[in-house]
Enzyme design. Structure first.
Site, PDB file in Angstrom:
ATOM      1  N   ARG A  51       0.869  -1.174   0.000  1.00 39.11           N
ATOM      2  CA  ARG A  51       0.000   0.000   0.000  1.00 39.11           C
ATOM      3  C   ARG A  51       0.906   1.225   0.000  1.00 39.11           C
ATOM      4  NH1 ARG A  51      -2.623  -0.066   6.086  1.00 39.11           N
ATOM      5  NH2 ARG A  51      -0.946   1.042   7.095  1.00 39.11           N
TER       6      ARG A  51
ATOM      7  N   GLU B 228      -2.348   7.932   6.787  1.00 39.75           N
ATOM      8  CA  GLU B 228      -0.964   7.952   7.273  1.00 39.75           C
ATOM      9  C   GLU B 228       0.021   8.299   6.155  1.00 39.75           C
ATOM     10  OE1 GLU B 228      -0.113   4.458   9.589  1.00 39.75           O
ATOM     11  OE2 GLU B 228      -1.177   5.304  11.289  1.00 39.75           O
TER      12      GLU B 228
ATOM     13  N   GLU C 196      -7.084   6.502  15.237  1.00 38.25           N
ATOM     14  CA  GLU C 196      -6.828   5.052  15.283  1.00 38.25           C
ATOM     15  C   GLU C 196      -6.030   4.716  16.520  1.00 38.25           C
ATOM     16  OE1 GLU C 196      -4.505   3.394  12.116  1.00 38.25           O
ATOM     17  OE2 GLU C 196      -5.698   4.332  10.561  1.00 38.25           O
TER      18      GLU C 196
ATOM     19  N   PHE D 194      -3.669 -10.791  11.707  1.00 38.01           N
ATOM     20  CA  PHE D 194      -3.584 -11.021  13.149  1.00 38.01           C
ATOM     21  C   PHE D 194      -3.567  -9.725  13.945  1.00 38.01           C
ATOM     22  CE2 PHE D 194      -2.219 -15.122  11.450  1.00 38.01           C
ATOM     23  CZ  PHE D 194      -3.175 -15.911  12.091  1.00 38.01           C
ATOM     24  N   HIS D 195      -4.045  -8.657  13.327  1.00 41.25           N
ATOM     25  CA  HIS D 195      -4.201  -7.387  14.059  1.00 41.25           C
ATOM     26  C   HIS D 195      -5.565  -7.413  14.734  1.00 41.25           C
ATOM     27  CE1 HIS D 195      -4.432  -3.108  14.875  1.00 41.25           C
ATOM     28  NE2 HIS D 195      -3.200  -2.946  14.420  1.00 41.25           N
TER      29      HIS D 195
ATOM     30  N   TRP E 253       2.537  -6.173  14.131  1.00 40.82           N
ATOM     31  CA  TRP E 253       3.813  -5.774  13.527  1.00 40.82           C
ATOM     32  C   TRP E 253       4.920  -5.540  14.548  1.00 40.82           C
ATOM     33  CZ3 TRP E 253       4.273  -1.070  15.759  1.00 40.82           C
ATOM     34  CH2 TRP E 253       3.101  -0.355  16.015  1.00 40.82           C
TER      35      TRP E 253
HETATM   36  C1  GAL Z   1      -1.948   2.122  10.998  1.00 38.88           C
HETATM   37  C2  GAL Z   1      -2.690   2.204   9.678  1.00 38.88           C
HETATM   38  C3  GAL Z   1      -3.807   1.199   9.632  1.00 38.88           C
HETATM   39  C4  GAL Z   1      -3.314  -0.144  10.066  1.00 38.88           C
HETATM   40  C5  GAL Z   1      -2.693  -0.021  11.433  1.00 38.88           C
HETATM   41  C6  GAL Z   1      -2.174  -1.314  11.995  1.00 38.88           C
HETATM   42  O1  GAL Z   1      -0.706   2.697  10.980  1.00 38.88           O
HETATM   43  O2  GAL Z   1      -3.216   3.481   9.463  1.00 38.88           O
HETATM   44  O3  GAL Z   1      -4.325   1.154   8.332  1.00 38.88           O
HETATM   45  O4  GAL Z   1      -2.373  -0.598   9.157  1.00 38.88           O
HETATM   46  O5  GAL Z   1      -1.621   0.852  11.373  1.00 38.88           O
HETATM   47  O6  GAL Z   1      -1.607  -1.120  13.266  1.00 38.88           O
END
Ligand code: GAL
Length: 662
Positions: free
Chosen positions: A108, A147, A305, A355-356, A313
């Site tokens: 992305r 972002e 968010e 897995f988020h 991650w």
């Molecule tokens: C953010 C992003 C989201 C998602 C998230 C995962 O940085 O805007 O789309 O990827 O991280 O932690």
């Protein structure tokens, strides 16, 4: 105050699910008191299914369903995820890395902010969305991209180089001025014309730090330019709602100089992800939230968010402990966010982020996690009256500057790898522990509002910034310049003639030699404090010595100094104080006369929001023990009256609407 609401909800990606899941989503959103979802962030390929071929039906349907359920929509321009057909037709929009190699499709943010072809396609989708939905009553805000720069911050393609040349010309006017500013006499670089300048592609032996810093600034401006382009496309299509994007302020992150962005954002919105391995992650949250409000002290900001539980991650993605999600959300709200939104509504089954965590977990609703989400939604709903209020004005600020951090990181400084921002966070923790609720501001902020101004790690400083910090002292503030400050100018050239040259007159000192220490070495000060990593050979010219180096080769030389300046004073802390830091903090706080603004208790974070003649005291017990906190009013969490003090169970939160005192 009636009718006010804090926002609760998050990113909603219905295109990842069959349509029969959508009605369940809406029902669950209602159960969880969701007010708002961010829609369409990654949906481009489902909306523009081929070049200028559009499929709006499914989007109309889900927008209609959300609207019918009374759920507000932040509509995203889906430019964070260019579709596969676009990358196949125009691979030249994909960023090129420092070695000159282009990335490939499949991720992305696969776009270069300087590329004209990208400009064309990205503004077209923004305009088409605007034309279709600008007047939709459920669309309450526009969320441009996602972002910016999180992966595509620096592109080294030919188009980027061309844009950079234009940027350099606008900043420096003539090539001679640029040569002087960047010190290109070194290694005989010397540019003859702007045509000689290009993106800092990797060389075999290091790159001019001034060029690297310029490229960081340029990249930030290019990303802002992209934001403006999409925003303007929305506006010209008739959008009247607020328009924003989600900034990344986490400690360590510095993709853009956000202080330059704030005027373009109708609402400051940030994303924040706590580090599960950080035992004091709540302190980092408080720091970042203080930085968010520091971007615009005149209005609430928004947590766009955060994670409901684990991310996918980090090295070990441990879920949040019971109660932790609520504490994190409430921390952000306490510090001025008008809500708590998550990435994302429903945890994905497939893809990179499978897995988020989401608000709805893989395991479904018969889970502790879901019950906690519903309870938090209900609590945020009960706190609605807080919306629109601001964190009570504070007299303390820490000045933190992203370009100063870039300048340090782009140089080959005397102690590479020293995390310059860590000092700001340390000050923030220590001042917060004393109940001072410090703001974290960029140097362009109105510094006159503060009585105690901490300037740690301000490595690169322009004359204008140095002057405004000095003015704050003259006007009466206690100013503390920390180590690693004032060493280079805004172009990353050393300010010669004694460190820290930008602040030497203010501080009345003369630094002869920067003196990083070997790992594990410590220098004791006369007071018993201990310095590690960084020291300086310093003498005073017109200042009083508060503390001296007492061991090692610097023994006897001044370490901490103080000078009366106008109605205020200016302190210099030349080394990184690792032991006795709290005593130092205590000394400058008492010199400033600034007192605690909120109750001070170990492990309990207290922040006050004020507005419309009312005030709310947020109390968050991060500790494993119950605490008694003085308060008088009504606790909006329990609904109970509080007379004199409130007992907070371990991990619990309270939000006390305080009785008017006059
Ligand atoms: C953010 C992003 C989201 C998602 C998230 C995962 O940085 O805007 O789309 O990827 O991280 O932690």
């Amino acid at each position: 105050m009636t009718g006010r609401r804090l926002l609760f909800g998050g990113d909603y990606n219905p295109e990842q699910w069959d349509e029969d899941v959508w009605s369940e989503d809406i029902a669950l959103m209602r159960d969880a008191h969701v007010t708002t979802v961010t829609l369409g962030v990654f949906a481009w390929g489902f909306l523009e299914v081929d070049d200028d071929v559009w499929d709006w039906d499914w989007f109309d349907r889900i927008i209609g369903m959300l609207a019918h359920a009374g759920i507000g929509i932040y509509l995203a321009t889906p430019t964070a995820a260019p579709p596969t057909w676009l990358h196949r037709a125009h691979p030249e929009i994909i960023p090129v890395d420092r070695r000159g190699i282009r990335f490939h499709a499949g991720g992305r943010l696969g776009w270069c902010a300087s590329h004209p072809t990208w400009h064309e396609y990205s503004t077209r989708i923004a305009r088409r969305l605007g034309e279709r939905y600008a007047r939709h009553p459920a669309v309450s805000m526009w969320h441009v991209g996602n972002e910016f720069g999180g992966g595509n911050r620096l592109c080294y393609c030919e188009e980027s180089s061309a844009a950079f040349r234009a940027w350099c010309r606008a900043r420096h006017g003539t090539i001679d001025a640029l040569n002087r500013a960047w010190g290109t006499a070194f290694w005989g670089l010397r540019y003859r014309s702007f045509d000689d300048v290009s993106a800092p592609l990797a060389s075999e032996s290091g790159t001019n730090p001034s060029l690297l810093l310029a490229y960081d600034r340029f990249a930030s401006d290019e990303l802002l330019g992209q934001f403006r382009r999409e925003r303007d496309a929305l506006r010209s299509a008739g959008a009247t709602q607020p328009i924003t994007t989600n900034l990344m302020l986490a400690v360590g992150g510095s993709v853009a100089d956000y202080a330059q962005w704030t005027d373009d954002l109708d609402v400051v919105a940030i994303d924040h992800y706590a580090q599960a391995a950080d035992p004091h992650r709540e302190r980092e949250i408080a720091f970042v939230a203080s930085r968010a409000r520091g971007l615009d002290r005149s209005a609430p900001w928004l947590l766009m968010e955060h994670a409901a539980s684990a991310v996918n991650w980090q090295p070990r993605n441990t879920p949040k402990a019971p109660g932790e999600m609520a504490r994190h959300s409430l921390q952000h709200i306490a510090h001025g966010s008008d809500g708590a939104l998550f990435f994302q509504w429903r945890a994905s089954a497939a893809g990179v982020e499978q897995f988020h965590s989401g608000m709805v977990p893989h395991a479904g609703t018969d889970t502790r996690h879901w019950r906690d989400v519903v309870a938090l939604g209900s609590l945020v709903d009960r706190l609605g009256e807080v919306a629109g209020s601001l964190v009570a004005p504070t007299r303390t600020a820490i000045v933190a500057d992203i370009p100063a951090k870039w300048a340090w990181e782009e140089a080959q400084p005397p102690l590479p790898g020293l995390p310059i921002e860590a000092e700001s966070r340390r000050w923030h923790e220590a001042l917060s522990a004393r109940g001072l609720v410090p703001d974290v501001v960029a140097p362009q902020a109105d510094l006159m509002a503060y009585e105690l101004l901490i300037v740690p790690g301000m490595y690169a400083v322009s004359d204008a910034v140095a002057d405004s910090i000095a003015d704050a002292a003259t006007r009466g503030a206690t100013v503390v310049i920390g180590p690693l400050s004032g060493i280079v100018d805004e172009e990353n050239r050393v300010r010669v003639g004694g460190y820290p040259a930008a602040f030497r007159a203010l501080l009345g000192v003369f630094g002869e030699e920067l003196h990083p220490l070997q790992e594990g070495d410590a220098v004791t000060l006369s007071s018993g404090a201990v310095v590690a990593d960084w020291a300086e050979r310093l003498r005073v010219v017109d200042a009083e010595v508060v503390d001296r180096y007492a061991s090692g080769v610097l023994a006897g030389w001044p370490a901490i100094t103080r000078r009366n300046v106008g109605d205020g004073s200016a302190w210099y802390v030349s080394g990184l104080v690792v032991e006795g830091f709290d005593d130092l903090v205590g000394a400058v706080v008492s010199a400033s006369g600034v007192g605690a603004a909120v109750p001070v208790l170990d492990g309990v974070e207290a922040v006050r929001r004020v507005g419309d003649g009312a005030s709310w005291l947020f109390l968050i017990n991060h500790s494993a023990a119950p605490a008694r906190v003085p308060a008088v009013g009504v606790d909006l969490v329990s609904g109970d009256r509080v007379e004199g003090d409130i007992t907070l169970a371990a991990g619990a939160v309270a939000v006390v609407r305080e009785d008017a005192t006059s």
